[in-house]
Design an enzyme around this catalytic site. Structure first.
Site, PDB file in Angstrom:
ATOM      1  N   THR A   1       0.854  -1.198   0.000  1.00 46.26           N
ATOM      2  CA  THR A   1       0.000   0.000   0.000  1.00 46.26           C
ATOM      3  C   THR A   1       0.887   1.245   0.000  1.00 46.26           C
ATOM      4  O   THR A   1       1.955   1.253   0.623  1.00 46.26           O
ATOM      5  CB  THR A   1      -0.885  -0.017   1.260  1.00 46.26           C
ATOM      6  OG1 THR A   1      -1.713  -1.171   1.205  1.00 46.26           O
ATOM      7  CG2 THR A   1      -1.764   1.227   1.356  1.00 46.26           C
ATOM      8  N   GLY A   2       0.401   2.288  -0.663  1.00 47.22           N
ATOM      9  CA  GLY A   2       1.137   3.560  -0.655  1.00 47.22           C
ATOM     10  C   GLY A   2       1.487   3.991  -2.062  1.00 47.22           C
ATOM     11  O   GLY A   2       1.153   3.310  -3.048  1.00 47.22           O
TER      12      GLY A   2
ATOM     13  N   GLY B   1       3.483   1.740   7.836  1.00 54.20           N
ATOM     14  CA  GLY B   1       2.202   2.134   8.410  1.00 54.20           C
ATOM     15  C   GLY B   1       1.867   3.591   8.240  1.00 54.20           C
ATOM     16  O   GLY B   1       0.852   4.060   8.756  1.00 54.20           O
ATOM     17  N   GLY B   2       2.710   4.318   7.477  1.00 58.62           N
ATOM     18  CA  GLY B   2       2.384   5.714   7.190  1.00 58.62           C
ATOM     19  C   GLY B   2       1.019   5.852   6.525  1.00 58.62           C
ATOM     20  O   GLY B   2       0.329   6.845   6.699  1.00 58.62           O
TER      21      GLY B   2
ATOM     22  N   GLU C   1      -0.609  -5.342   5.963  1.00 54.28           N
ATOM     23  CA  GLU C   1       0.711  -5.483   5.332  1.00 54.28           C
ATOM     24  C   GLU C   1       1.526  -6.555   6.061  1.00 54.28           C
ATOM     25  O   GLU C   1       2.192  -7.381   5.436  1.00 54.28           O
ATOM     26  CB  GLU C   1       1.449  -4.145   5.373  1.00 54.28           C
ATOM     27  CG  GLU C   1       0.827  -3.098   4.450  1.00 54.28           C
ATOM     28  CD  GLU C   1       1.408  -1.707   4.600  1.00 54.28           C
ATOM     29  OE1 GLU C   1       1.229  -0.905   3.689  1.00 54.28           O
ATOM     30  OE2 GLU C   1       2.036  -1.411   5.647  1.00 54.28           O
TER      31      GLU C   1
HETATM   32  C1  5RP Z   1       1.453   2.098   4.186  1.00 57.79           C
HETATM   33  C2  5RP Z   1       2.922   1.878   4.192  1.00 57.79           C
HETATM   34  C3  5RP Z   1       3.697   2.406   3.029  1.00 57.79           C
HETATM   35  O1  5RP Z   1       4.427   1.347   2.467  1.00 57.79           O
HETATM   36  C4  5RP Z   1       4.644   3.470   3.497  1.00 57.79           C
HETATM   37  O2  5RP Z   1       3.889   4.467   4.190  1.00 57.79           O
HETATM   38  C5  5RP Z   1       5.397   4.101   2.338  1.00 57.79           C
HETATM   39  O3  5RP Z   1       4.516   4.827   1.552  1.00 57.79           O
HETATM   40  P1  5RP Z   1       4.969   5.575   0.227  1.00 57.79           P
HETATM   41  O4  5RP Z   1       5.340   4.516  -0.756  1.00 57.79           O
HETATM   42  O5  5RP Z   1       3.758   6.367  -0.176  1.00 57.79           O
HETATM   43  O6  5RP Z   1       6.144   6.460   0.560  1.00 57.79           O
HETATM   44  O7  5RP Z   1       3.500   1.311   5.069  1.00 57.79           O
HETATM   45  O8  5RP Z   1       0.866   1.676   5.378  1.00 57.79           O
END
Ligand code: 5RP
Length: 225
Positions: free
Chosen positions: A32-33, A99-100, A107
């Site tokens: 995700t992300g 988890g951002g 995940e």
């Molecule tokens: C989501 C996540 C993402 O992998 C993490 O936040 C990185 O995000 P991005 O690819 O937008 O930088 O852990 O829960």
């Protein structure tokens, strides 16, 4: 290169790394992300090379479906060949903070089921010591005050992520000011707090390989102990 260009470059490198390994019966785990989104978009032309996917969030499932890439329920699958996901931080052992995007629990479940975990990230995520990025902790909503107290005992400053409800109908605390020298121990300690669903340290199940987008190209990194 911009951060988005670096993310797209690692996603393209992940396609080159992953697709040749897949057979017609294989299931791919999808993170995700924004980096995972680049990967999903680049994966679409190869959807006939594998059986389908398991997604780590509703958002990724929706994006996969928009490309007509099959998305299956993890409970119906015997195994996941490869899991591809981004990270908020990684150290040299490929212990991660994730988890951002509030998808950490799903995940972690998909990563636990995967034979190989490929992490894709731009160079801003590469750190000596984990903890500058606040550690996300998914919690049962009624346990917020109790879990916050316990996290303070561990030296952190938890901040409630206002307005966010996870795919599991839970809440997130972002824990600031942790200097994480022993990620495996801290991951276990936080997961033992009653009311915690899970935390965003991926150390017990670290990544197996990191594809890191840098201004000099994509680096392929395996963990050092
Ligand atoms: C989501 C996540 C993402 O992998 C993490 O936040 C990185 O995000 P991005 O690819 O937008 O930088 O852990 O829960």
């Amino acid at each position: 290169m911009t951060q988005d260009e670096l993310k797209r470059a690692v996603a393209a490198a992940a396609i080159e790394y992953v697709v040749p390994k897949l057979g017609p019966n294989d299931i791919l785990g999808i993170g995700t992300g924004s980096t995972a989104n680049f990967f999903i978009d680049l994966l679409a032309p190869y959807k006939e090379h594998f059986a389908g996917t398991v997604a780590s969030s509703q958002a990724s499932a929706t994006r996969l479906t928009s490309h007509d890439i099959p998305v299956f329920d993890l409970n119906e699958m015997s195994s996941i060949a490869i899991y591809v996901d981004g990270a908020d931080e990684s150290n040299q052992q490929l212990h991660l903070i994730k988890g951002g995007g509030a998808a950490l629990t799903r995940e972690k479940i998909v990563a636990a089921n995967a034979k190989e975990f490929v992490c894709i990230a731009d160079e801003s995520k590469w750190v000596e010591t984990l903890g500058a990025f606040p550690l996300p902790v998914e919690i049962i909503p009624m346990a917020r005050a109790y879990v916050s107290q316990q996290l303070q005992h561990l030296g952190g400053k938890p901040v409630y992520r206002e307005g966010v409800v996870t795919d599991n109908h839970c809440h997130i605390l972002d824990v600031h000011d942790l200097h994480i020298d022993d990620a495996i121990t801290l991951e276990q300690q936080i997961n033992h707090i009653t009311g915690v669903v899970t935390n965003g340290l991926f150390a017990m199940r670290a990544a197996d390989i990191m594809l890191l987008g840098t201004s000099k190209g994509v680096r392929s990194i395996v963990p050092t102990s």
